[in-house]
Every structure is written in structure tokens, then in C-alpha cells.
Design a protein around this motif. Structure first.
Motif, PDB file in Angstrom:
ATOM      1  N   LYS A   3     -32.355 -31.543  -0.021  1.00  0.00           N
ATOM      2  CA  LYS A   3     -32.516 -32.928   0.411  1.00  0.00           C
ATOM      3  C   LYS A   3     -31.559 -33.806  -0.385  1.00  0.00           C
ATOM      4  O   LYS A   3     -31.385 -33.608  -1.587  1.00  0.00           O
ATOM      5  N   VAL A   4     -30.960 -34.770   0.312  1.00  0.00           N
ATOM      6  CA  VAL A   4     -30.078 -35.740  -0.320  1.00  0.00           C
ATOM      7  C   VAL A   4     -30.667 -37.123  -0.090  1.00  0.00           C
ATOM      8  O   VAL A   4     -30.827 -37.547   1.060  1.00  0.00           O
ATOM      9  N   LYS A  17     -22.441 -35.019   0.429  1.00  0.00           N
ATOM     10  CA  LYS A  17     -22.655 -34.500   1.785  1.00  0.00           C
ATOM     11  C   LYS A  17     -21.454 -33.679   2.260  1.00  0.00           C
ATOM     12  O   LYS A  17     -21.632 -32.625   2.874  1.00  0.00           O
ATOM     13  N   ARG A  18     -20.241 -34.154   1.948  1.00  0.00           N
ATOM     14  CA  ARG A  18     -19.042 -33.381   2.308  1.00  0.00           C
ATOM     15  C   ARG A  18     -19.023 -32.034   1.583  1.00  0.00           C
ATOM     16  O   ARG A  18     -18.669 -31.012   2.167  1.00  0.00           O
ATOM     17  N   TYR A  19     -19.406 -32.026   0.313  1.00  0.00           N
ATOM     18  CA  TYR A  19     -19.424 -30.791  -0.461  1.00  0.00           C
ATOM     19  C   TYR A  19     -20.436 -29.804   0.128  1.00  0.00           C
ATOM     20  O   TYR A  19     -20.137 -28.616   0.266  1.00  0.00           O
ATOM     21  N   LEU A  20     -21.619 -30.282   0.468  1.00  0.00           N
ATOM     22  CA  LEU A  20     -22.624 -29.408   1.073  1.00  0.00           C
ATOM     23  C   LEU A  20     -22.129 -28.835   2.398  1.00  0.00           C
ATOM     24  O   LEU A  20     -22.303 -27.639   2.670  1.00  0.00           O
ATOM     25  N   ILE A  25     -24.001 -25.514   3.547  1.00  0.00           N
ATOM     26  CA  ILE A  25     -25.398 -25.665   3.146  1.00  0.00           C
ATOM     27  C   ILE A  25     -26.053 -26.755   3.986  1.00  0.00           C
ATOM     28  O   ILE A  25     -25.603 -27.901   3.990  1.00  0.00           O
ATOM     29  N   ALA A  26     -27.089 -26.381   4.703  1.00  0.00           N
ATOM     30  CA  ALA A  26     -27.841 -27.344   5.514  1.00  0.00           C
ATOM     31  C   ALA A  26     -28.658 -28.235   4.583  1.00  0.00           C
ATOM     32  O   ALA A  26     -29.131 -27.790   3.536  1.00  0.00           O
ATOM     33  N   TYR A  27     -28.802 -29.487   4.969  1.00  0.00           N
ATOM     34  CA  TYR A  27     -29.558 -30.433   4.145  1.00  0.00           C
ATOM     35  C   TYR A  27     -30.199 -31.494   5.015  1.00  0.00           C
ATOM     36  O   TYR A  27     -29.790 -31.718   6.144  1.00  0.00           O
ATOM     37  N   GLU A  28     -31.222 -32.124   4.452  1.00  0.00           N
ATOM     38  CA  GLU A  28     -31.841 -33.290   5.074  1.00  0.00           C
ATOM     39  C   GLU A  28     -31.373 -34.509   4.302  1.00  0.00           C
ATOM     40  O   GLU A  28     -31.400 -34.501   3.073  1.00  0.00           O
ATOM     41  N   GLU A  29     -30.986 -35.541   5.022  1.00  0.00           N
ATOM     42  CA  GLU A  29     -30.602 -36.788   4.365  1.00  0.00           C
ATOM     43  C   GLU A  29     -31.747 -37.787   4.492  1.00  0.00           C
ATOM     44  O   GLU A  29     -32.336 -37.928   5.560  1.00  0.00           O
ATOM     45  N   HIS A  30     -32.049 -38.460   3.385  1.00  0.00           N
ATOM     46  CA  HIS A  30     -33.099 -39.467   3.361  1.00  0.00           C
ATOM     47  C   HIS A  30     -32.508 -40.755   2.806  1.00  0.00           C
ATOM     48  O   HIS A  30     -32.173 -40.822   1.619  1.00  0.00           O
ATOM     49  N   GLU A  68     -21.109 -29.384 -11.185  1.00  0.00           N
ATOM     50  CA  GLU A  68     -21.669 -28.304 -12.003  1.00  0.00           C
ATOM     51  C   GLU A  68     -23.178 -28.207 -11.802  1.00  0.00           C
ATOM     52  O   GLU A  68     -23.725 -27.124 -11.599  1.00  0.00           O
ATOM     53  N   LYS A  69     -23.848 -29.349 -11.827  1.00  0.00           N
ATOM     54  CA  LYS A  69     -25.299 -29.366 -11.627  1.00  0.00           C
ATOM     55  C   LYS A  69     -25.649 -28.998 -10.181  1.00  0.00           C
ATOM     56  O   LYS A  69     -26.601 -28.254  -9.941  1.00  0.00           O
ATOM     57  N   LEU A  70     -24.873 -29.510  -9.218  1.00  0.00           N
ATOM     58  CA  LEU A  70     -25.109 -29.139  -7.817  1.00  0.00           C
ATOM     59  C   LEU A  70     -25.023 -27.631  -7.640  1.00  0.00           C
ATOM     60  O   LEU A  70     -25.893 -27.013  -7.034  1.00  0.00           O
ATOM     61  N   ASP A  71     -23.954 -27.035  -8.168  1.00  0.00           N
ATOM     62  CA  ASP A  71     -23.793 -25.589  -8.049  1.00  0.00           C
ATOM     63  C   ASP A  71     -24.961 -24.849  -8.686  1.00  0.00           C
ATOM     64  O   ASP A  71     -25.458 -23.867  -8.142  1.00  0.00           O
ATOM     65  N   LYS A  72     -25.426 -25.343  -9.827  1.00  0.00           N
ATOM     66  CA  LYS A  72     -26.542 -24.695 -10.523  1.00  0.00           C
ATOM     67  C   LYS A  72     -27.810 -24.733  -9.680  1.00  0.00           C
ATOM     68  O   LYS A  72     -28.454 -23.696  -9.477  1.00  0.00           O
ATOM     69  N   ILE A  73     -28.172 -25.903  -9.175  1.00  0.00           N
ATOM     70  CA  ILE A  73     -29.431 -25.992  -8.426  1.00  0.00           C
ATOM     71  C   ILE A  73     -29.342 -25.310  -7.065  1.00  0.00           C
ATOM     72  O   ILE A  73     -30.341 -24.896  -6.516  1.00  0.00           O
ATOM     73  N   LEU A  74     -28.110 -25.172  -6.537  1.00  0.00           N
ATOM     74  CA  LEU A  74     -27.917 -24.509  -5.247  1.00  0.00           C
ATOM     75  C   LEU A  74     -27.672 -23.008  -5.384  1.00  0.00           C
ATOM     76  O   LEU A  74     -27.580 -22.295  -4.392  1.00  0.00           O
TER      77      LEU A  74
END
Length: 78
Positions: A3-4, A17-20, A25-30, A68-74
């Protein structure tokens, strides 16, 4: 589920969003400007309303465009 939490005009939100999308990687935007429940959820997760906040399976979160954090959590490795 990824979720973003974002706002309408936000260059860092767009970068996330572009990186995902680039990573497939599918995501929900809020959008916290238009959704009071999303605003409260964003506050609960990060303790603030700074965006973007990206969560993966509701466990950890990344604030702003921190690759770096995005890659870690993903679970993305080099």
C-alpha cells in the motif's frame, strides 16, 4: 499487499509508484487528502502525515522515496 499512502501533488509519491511499477509490484494507492480513513491509517503506521508511506503486508514501512528501505520491506535483493 503493498500500500502507498500519498497525496495528489507529490513528486516523491510519483517516484515510489514508478519504482513499484518498474519492479512489477502491484500496489494499492490511498490518497490521504481524499480519504479520512487512509489519513488515520497513515498516522497510525508512521506517527505522522508525511508521504509517501509504503507498507508491505502491514509489517514494516518505508517513508518517502528510500530505495534501500523499500527494497528491504519488499524483499528485493540486488
Amino acid at each position: 499487499m503493498v500500500k502507498v499512502y500519498s497525496i495528489t501533488v507529490c513528486p516523491w509519491c510519483e517516484k515510489v509508484k514508478r519504482y513499484l511499477k518498474y519492479r512489477g509490484i502491484a500496489y494499492e494507492e490511498h490518497n490521504i487528502e481524499h480519504d479520512a480513513a487512509a489519513l488515520e491509517e497513515c498516522r497510525r503506521i508512521s506517527g505522522d502525515t508525511i508521504v509517501p508511506v509504503t507498507t508491505a503486508d502491514g509489517k514494516e514501512y518505508a517513508l518517502s522515496y528510500d530505495r534501500e528501505k523499500l527494497d528491504k520491506i519488499l524483499g528485493i535483493t540486488a
